[in-house]
Design a protein around this motif. Structure first.
Motif, PDB file in Angstrom:
ATOM      1  N   ASP A 180       0.815  -1.215   0.000  1.00  0.00           N
ATOM      2  CA  ASP A 180       0.000   0.000   0.000  1.00  0.00           C
ATOM      3  C   ASP A 180       0.851   1.270   0.000  1.00  0.00           C
ATOM      4  N   ALA A 181       0.279   2.309  -0.591  1.00  0.00           N
ATOM      5  CA  ALA A 181       0.807   3.674  -0.492  1.00  0.00           C
ATOM      6  C   ALA A 181      -0.276   4.487   0.216  1.00  0.00           C
ATOM      7  N   LEU A 182       0.040   4.979   1.404  1.00  0.00           N
ATOM      8  CA  LEU A 182      -0.925   5.673   2.254  1.00  0.00           C
ATOM      9  C   LEU A 182      -0.723   7.182   2.196  1.00  0.00           C
ATOM     10  N   LEU A 183      -1.837   7.919   2.112  1.00  0.00           N
ATOM     11  CA  LEU A 183      -1.835   9.373   2.252  1.00  0.00           C
ATOM     12  C   LEU A 183      -2.646   9.735   3.485  1.00  0.00           C
ATOM     13  N   GLN A 222       4.316   0.209   1.930  1.00  0.00           N
ATOM     14  CA  GLN A 222       5.473   0.517   1.084  1.00  0.00           C
ATOM     15  C   GLN A 222       5.850   1.989   1.174  1.00  0.00           C
ATOM     16  N   ARG A 223       4.835   2.858   1.265  1.00  0.00           N
ATOM     17  CA  ARG A 223       5.051   4.305   1.261  1.00  0.00           C
ATOM     18  C   ARG A 223       4.006   4.964   2.142  1.00  0.00           C
ATOM     19  N   SER A 224       4.446   5.892   2.997  1.00  0.00           N
ATOM     20  CA  SER A 224       3.545   6.566   3.921  1.00  0.00           C
ATOM     21  C   SER A 224       3.783   8.068   3.809  1.00  0.00           C
ATOM     22  N   VAL A 225       2.749   8.811   3.389  1.00  0.00           N
ATOM     23  CA  VAL A 225       2.895  10.228   3.060  1.00  0.00           C
ATOM     24  C   VAL A 225       1.927  11.052   3.911  1.00  0.00           C
ATOM     25  N   ILE A 245      13.257   7.348   9.014  1.00  0.00           N
ATOM     26  CA  ILE A 245      12.289   6.372   8.488  1.00  0.00           C
ATOM     27  C   ILE A 245      12.257   6.528   6.974  1.00  0.00           C
ATOM     28  N   ALA A 246      12.752   5.530   6.274  1.00  0.00           N
ATOM     29  CA  ALA A 246      13.046   5.678   4.847  1.00  0.00           C
ATOM     30  C   ALA A 246      11.813   5.851   3.982  1.00  0.00           C
ATOM     31  N   ASN A 247      10.706   5.225   4.324  1.00  0.00           N
ATOM     32  CA  ASN A 247       9.539   5.238   3.438  1.00  0.00           C
ATOM     33  C   ASN A 247       8.494   6.273   3.826  1.00  0.00           C
ATOM     34  N   VAL A 248       8.897   7.276   4.587  1.00  0.00           N
ATOM     35  CA  VAL A 248       7.990   8.340   5.039  1.00  0.00           C
ATOM     36  C   VAL A 248       8.369   9.653   4.370  1.00  0.00           C
ATOM     37  N   GLU A 249       7.339  10.423   3.984  1.00  0.00           N
ATOM     38  CA  GLU A 249       7.578  11.755   3.435  1.00  0.00           C
ATOM     39  C   GLU A 249       6.427  12.675   3.801  1.00  0.00           C
ATOM     40  N   PHE A 250       6.694  13.961   3.803  1.00  0.00           N
ATOM     41  CA  PHE A 250       5.677  14.943   4.176  1.00  0.00           C
ATOM     42  C   PHE A 250       5.664  16.074   3.166  1.00  0.00           C
ATOM     43  N   ARG A 251       4.434  16.538   2.863  1.00  0.00           N
ATOM     44  CA  ARG A 251       4.253  17.643   1.932  1.00  0.00           C
ATOM     45  C   ARG A 251       3.359  18.688   2.580  1.00  0.00           C
ATOM     46  N   GLU A 252       3.670  19.942   2.325  1.00  0.00           N
ATOM     47  CA  GLU A 252       2.877  21.046   2.848  1.00  0.00           C
ATOM     48  C   GLU A 252       1.943  21.575   1.768  1.00  0.00           C
ATOM     49  N   GLY A 253       0.677  21.845   2.127  1.00  0.00           N
ATOM     50  CA  GLY A 253      -0.262  22.391   1.161  1.00  0.00           C
ATOM     51  C   GLY A 253      -1.676  22.441   1.694  1.00  0.00           C
ATOM     52  N   ASP A 254      -2.566  22.944   0.868  1.00  0.00           N
ATOM     53  CA  ASP A 254      -3.961  23.184   1.223  1.00  0.00           C
ATOM     54  C   ASP A 254      -4.838  22.081   0.640  1.00  0.00           C
ATOM     55  N   ALA A 255      -5.520  21.346   1.514  1.00  0.00           N
ATOM     56  CA  ALA A 255      -6.380  20.254   1.069  1.00  0.00           C
ATOM     57  C   ALA A 255      -7.647  20.738   0.382  1.00  0.00           C
ATOM     58  N   SER A 256      -7.891  22.042   0.387  1.00  0.00           N
ATOM     59  CA  SER A 256      -9.077  22.577  -0.281  1.00  0.00           C
ATOM     60  C   SER A 256      -8.863  22.791  -1.771  1.00  0.00           C
TER      61      SER A 256
END
Length: 229
Positions: free
Chosen positions: A48-51, A69-72, A91-102
């Motif tokens: 799985d790739a999770l958001l 597999q990927r956690s964002v 944690i190698a398979n973790v990433e974070f992004r900044e932004g507006d969910a709207s």
């Protein structure tokens, strides 16, 4: 260029200020329980790739990392994202992004197989746009779980009225029925819900339809319900 909603700006300021104590302040244990239940409802698998939409400091993203597999994580608040990256260092398979969910999410069509959104949906000023984007970035046969306070509960109804007057970032709680309608309008099927804490908090899950390729083996998630997490 789209003009930012004033409630979005207020939410950014609110969560920037909260970021330093988000995982250890009052209510942190309760939030962790909600996140754990929501992830369990998704029945995640190693492919799985999770958001996590509205991820805060990334506790759910970190919790899912050993399983997927990927956690964002995606969040409006720069301070929350900075804290999330700090806590997830190494944690190698973790990433974070900044932004507006709207607005349009900065992800490709079908990039994820699972989406979770806990205690954040009531801050989104354009909920139908958000659910449409959830559907777009979710792969066929993917799942979404939205967990938030239940507007149909009398105490939550009163709280919602108060927050609309007192907290500029608060858009409004929704009933589980409305959330299911929102997901179905965005193309999800088999929307379902359950409640906890004397029906004051709801988990709503939607499945994105999609064909099964002959001979393909897909994980069976059907036995996992949010209410049993």
């Amino acid at each position: 260029m789209r003009v930012e909603d004033s409630r979005t700006a207020a939410a950014r300021t609110h969560f920037d200020r909260w970021s330093g104590t988000y995982e250890r302040g009052r209510g942190a244990a309760r939030l962790q329980g909600v996140q754990t239940a929501a992830l369990a409802a998704l029945a995640l698998y190693r492919d799985d790739a999770l958001l996590d939409l509205g991820c805060g400091t990334g506790a759910a993203v970190r919790a899912a990392a050993p399983v997927v597999q990927r956690s964002v994580g995606f969040d409006l608040s720069p301070a929350m994202i900075a804290q999330a990256r700090k806590l997830a260092a190494g944690i190698a398979n973790v990433e974070f992004r900044e932004g507006d969910a709207s607005g349009p999410l900065p992800f490709a069509d079908g990039e994820f197989t699972a989406i979770v959104c806990t205690s954040a949906f009531h801050h989104f000023p354009r909920p139908l746009d958000t659910t449409a984007e959830m559907s777009r970035v979710l792969a066929p046969r993917g799942q979404v779980v939205v967990a938030d306070a239940n507007l149909r509960h009398p105490a939550v109804f009163v709280l919602d009225l108060a927050l609309r007057r007192l907290q500029r970032s608060h858009v409004g709680f929704r009933s589980p029925t409305q959330l299911m309608r929102d997901l179905c309008a965005a193309g999800f099927a088999d929307a379902s819900m359950c409640t906890i804490w004397s029906r004051s908090f709801a988990f709503v899950r939607g499945d994105k339809p999609g064909p099964v390729t002959p001979g393909e083996t897909m994980p069976n998630r059907s036995g996992h319900e949010a209410g049993h997490a």
